[in-house]
Design a protein around this motif. Sequence first.
Motif, PDB file in Angstrom:
ATOM      1  N   UNK A  79       0.843  -1.190   0.000  1.00  0.00           N
ATOM      2  CA  UNK A  79       0.000   0.000   0.000  1.00  0.00           C
ATOM      3  C   UNK A  79       0.881   1.245   0.000  1.00  0.00           C
ATOM      4  N   UNK A  80       0.624   2.146  -0.969  1.00  0.00           N
ATOM      5  CA  UNK A  80       1.421   3.363  -1.123  1.00  0.00           C
ATOM      6  C   UNK A  80       0.692   4.570  -0.538  1.00  0.00           C
ATOM      7  N   UNK A  81       1.425   5.662  -0.416  1.00  0.00           N
ATOM      8  CA  UNK A  81       0.899   6.856   0.230  1.00  0.00           C
ATOM      9  C   UNK A  81      -0.341   7.395  -0.472  1.00  0.00           C
ATOM     10  N   UNK A  82      -0.342   7.402  -1.788  1.00  0.00           N
ATOM     11  CA  UNK A  82      -1.453   7.976  -2.532  1.00  0.00           C
ATOM     12  C   UNK A  82      -2.686   7.097  -2.602  1.00  0.00           C
ATOM     13  N   UNK A  83      -2.644   5.933  -1.961  1.00  0.00           N
ATOM     14  CA  UNK A  83      -3.785   5.043  -1.982  1.00  0.00           C
ATOM     15  C   UNK A  83      -3.659   3.906  -2.981  1.00  0.00           C
ATOM     16  N   UNK A  84      -2.644   3.976  -3.867  1.00  0.00           N
ATOM     17  CA  UNK A  84      -2.449   2.880  -4.807  1.00  0.00           C
ATOM     18  C   UNK A  84      -2.038   1.618  -4.047  1.00  0.00           C
ATOM     19  N   UNK A  85      -2.322   0.484  -4.646  1.00  0.00           N
ATOM     20  CA  UNK A  85      -2.074  -0.775  -3.956  1.00  0.00           C
ATOM     21  C   UNK A  85      -1.713  -1.860  -4.950  1.00  0.00           C
ATOM     22  N   UNK A  86      -0.698  -2.635  -4.612  1.00  0.00           N
ATOM     23  CA  UNK A  86      -0.339  -3.820  -5.378  1.00  0.00           C
ATOM     24  C   UNK A  86      -0.691  -5.058  -4.559  1.00  0.00           C
ATOM     25  N   UNK A  87      -1.131  -6.093  -5.252  1.00  0.00           N
ATOM     26  CA  UNK A  87      -1.453  -7.356  -4.595  1.00  0.00           C
ATOM     27  C   UNK A  87      -0.563  -8.445  -5.175  1.00  0.00           C
ATOM     28  N   UNK A  88       0.210  -9.095  -4.324  1.00  0.00           N
ATOM     29  CA  UNK A  88       1.053 -10.196  -4.756  1.00  0.00           C
ATOM     30  C   UNK A  88       0.384 -11.494  -4.327  1.00  0.00           C
ATOM     31  N   UNK A  89       0.244 -12.418  -5.286  1.00  0.00           N
ATOM     32  CA  UNK A  89      -0.553 -13.610  -5.055  1.00  0.00           C
ATOM     33  C   UNK A  89       0.287 -14.882  -5.098  1.00  0.00           C
ATOM     34  N   UNK A  90      -0.185 -15.878  -4.362  1.00  0.00           N
ATOM     35  CA  UNK A  90       0.384 -17.219  -4.440  1.00  0.00           C
ATOM     36  C   UNK A  90      -0.193 -17.924  -5.655  1.00  0.00           C
ATOM     37  N   UNK A  91       0.636 -18.767  -6.259  1.00  0.00           N
ATOM     38  CA  UNK A  91       0.196 -19.533  -7.420  1.00  0.00           C
ATOM     39  C   UNK A  91       0.581 -20.998  -7.215  1.00  0.00           C
ATOM     40  N   UNK A  92      -0.083 -21.879  -7.927  1.00  0.00           N
ATOM     41  CA  UNK A  92       0.252 -23.290  -7.852  1.00  0.00           C
ATOM     42  C   UNK A  92      -0.611 -24.033  -6.846  1.00  0.00           C
ATOM     43  N   UNK A  93      -0.240 -25.270  -6.614  1.00  0.00           N
ATOM     44  CA  UNK A  93      -0.988 -26.141  -5.705  1.00  0.00           C
ATOM     45  C   UNK A  93      -0.216 -26.302  -4.402  1.00  0.00           C
ATOM     46  N   UNK A  94      -0.792 -25.875  -3.284  1.00  0.00           N
ATOM     47  CA  UNK A  94      -0.076 -25.968  -2.012  1.00  0.00           C
ATOM     48  C   UNK A  94      -0.139 -27.374  -1.434  1.00  0.00           C
ATOM     49  N   UNK A  95       0.762 -27.642  -0.494  1.00  0.00           N
ATOM     50  CA  UNK A  95       0.681 -28.880   0.270  1.00  0.00           C
ATOM     51  C   UNK A  95      -0.569 -28.854   1.136  1.00  0.00           C
ATOM     52  N   UNK A  96      -1.243 -29.939   1.232  1.00  0.00           N
ATOM     53  CA  UNK A  96      -2.422 -30.013   2.096  1.00  0.00           C
ATOM     54  C   UNK A  96      -2.089 -30.944   3.252  1.00  0.00           C
TER      55      UNK A  96
END
Length: 392
Positions: free
Chosen positions: A268-285
């Motif tokens: 989250x940046x000062x001006x309100x902009x936002x980046x979202x970093x996501x997980x990909x793939x199949x996790x261990x269950x």
Amino acid sequence: MEYTPREWSGGERRQSRGFRWLALLLFLLFLLVGSLLAKNYQHLGNLLRVLVLVKTQYLHPVSTGALVDGAMQGIVDALDDPYSVYLDARTFKQLQEQIRGSFGGLGILVGLKNNQLTVVRTYENTPAFENGIQPGDVIAKIDQHDARGMDLETAVQLMRGPVGSKVHLSIIRPGRAEPLDLTITRQEISVPTVQSRILDQEAGIGYLAIAQFTEKTAEEVEQALQKLQKEGLKALVLDLRDNPGGELRSAVHVAGYFVPPGPVVYIQYRGGQEDELKAEGQPLRLPLVVLVNGNSASAAEILAGAIKDRGTGRLVGEKTFGKGVVQTVFNLSDGAGLKLTTARYLTPGRHDINKKGIQPDIIVEQAPGAAVDRQLEKARQLLQEKLVRPAA
């Protein structure tokens, strides 16, 4: 704005030229931020008076460049942010050269403890190990740089350098009256960031520790998990204790093994902009317990926070360090640099962890140097209970 530092000699012509330079500098500052500083004219008047008094009354000659550098350092220090740093031209050039090249190191893992640069771990068969550096040592000076209050990233870069070059450290060791001064020759350091083993063969409980996040960590995690699975992995202890962080993208990649596709961290940046970093793939269950402590910081907190918020594992140990901010490095025209905090991390549950840390689900304190690892034993117990509990 560029300037040429001039040494003050006391001559009238140079004195006049120095005053004109200071006046021009302050005039331009007024033009640039006049509307913002209209209410602070008294402070600016004091600034001008201090500059004039130093130039005319101070016992020793001082260059205008040194005063301006000091003013910029003071502005950054006034932020009261340990991660925002003004880097003079010499230090900034050194950091840039080290980042671009192939360089060696000492073989230690460091963290910030009570705002002091503290050795967390020393790796065997490295220059640091051979020179007797121990966990708990406080690094007070790196070459000519005072390490007190220095941010972690700058300190690490200063200790790196060309293979075969030397670095001078001044170390304060608990129980020792005098500082320990060491001159250490850097070597190429290749220490795996991941360690793994089976803790309980019968129950199938595995152990995976990540010391820090580098570009190769995700690959090391994948290889370690494949090996553990071949050995009958049914549940896992993920150890993030004493992990100071590192490469953000690496931590996000590793998160893909432990959380389902979706958010890992918001920036989250000062001006309100936002980046979202996501997980990909199949996790261990698999049943998962994550170990954390007060030295788990930055990227390690991002991974731990994602696992906690996404509900794929339980956190055991002590509250994490609480570094949840992002720094950007800006080049300045005179060869100096500015590392400035420009954004904050938010966990998937949108928790701001900066200066707060992440509270584990189960608090287990661990005394330094204790014979029994109480946190690891608690994790093993939780997983054993999970494995024998009937499925809902």
